[in-house]
Design a protein around this motif. Structure first.
Motif: not given
Ligand code: PGA
Length: 255
Positions: A16, A20, A46, A49, A52
């Protein structure tokens, strides 16, 4: 107008935090006049995340696979709605690794494409022949079978939400890409199938990506070919530098 796409298939790579970090870095690198659609396909873990933090005006994203049922007792599977709930808009269906390592049949792939579309996800449908099939002169036969099965349930009003990636299996992860001529020939053949099953307008406007050992050093000559509308990139999409370089090379070739 055909949409040009450069997509990164991360396969089973990146945690993750790595995902990101990658998207943030990529976003920073995309601060120029972007004339194409950039997509990333992270692992399932992932997706939320990334949803977002991603700026969707720059980068679209989706999953590498899904199951065709909506919900239920299917341990280990993920539905189209779950992908959408993370913000994903796309899904890769029928990647050769799904077909050949996990035994996905043409029939299953057809059902996945149908389910993705019904749920409002855009499927990136992978087709392509194995080395022995090419050597036996069966490339077109294989592509044709995979095409008709994958789009069995797709009517004309849905086809514009689909993308095809032609990925010869012998070129995936091998460092041996198809020559621009081989890619062009296969893409023309696929476009002909689209014309036959749907119509000339659908075929003309349809985005067909090439995938298989695409890197900064070969994307220009491949993209120069008529009918190659972008790329599905594996290995070279794992590093921001090389992925961005491919995006920039293709972007600079667009008027
Ligand atoms: P590759 O993978 O670029 O590493 O050959 C392409 C793909 O599997 O989509």
């Amino acid at each position: 107008m055909r949409q040009v796409i450069v997509a990164g298939n991360w396969k089973m790579n990146k945690t993750v935090s790595e995902s990101v970090e990658f998207v943030k870095e990529l976003q920073e690198g995309l601060g120029f006049d972007l004339k194409l659609q950039v997509l990333v396909f992270p692992p399932f873990t992932s997706l939320y995340s990334i949803g977002r933090i991603v700026d969707k005006s720059r980068i679209g994203f989706g999953a590498q696979n899904m199951y065709f049922e909506k919900a239920g007792a299917f341990t280990g599977e993920i539905s189209a709605d779950m992908i959408k709930s993370c913000g994903g808009e796309y899904v890769i269906v029928g990647h050769s690794e799904r077909r050949h390592i996990f035994g996905e049949s043409d029939e299953v792939i057809g059902r996945k494409v149908k389910s993705a579309l019904e749920s409002g996800l855009k499927p990136v449908v992978c087709i392509g022949e194995k080395l022995d099939e090419r050597e036996a002169g069966k490339t077109e036969q294989v592509i044709e079978r995979q095409f008709y099965k994958a789009f069995e349930y797709v009517q004309e009003d849905m086809i514009e939400d689909c993308v095809i990636a032609y990925e010869p299996v012998w070129a995936i992860g091998t460092g041996v890409n198809a020559t621009p001529e081989q890619a062009c020939e296969a893409h023309d053949f696929v476009r002909g199938l689209l014309e036959k099953k749907y119509n000339g307008g659908v075929a003309e406007n349809f985005t067909i990506l090439y995938g298989g050992s695409v890197k900064p050093g070969n994307c220009k000559e491949l993209f120069e070919k008529n009918g190659v509308d972008g790329f599905l990139v594996g290995g070279a999409s794992l590093k921001v530098v090389s992925f961005l370089e491919i995006i920039k090379i293709v972007n600079n070739m667009l008027v």
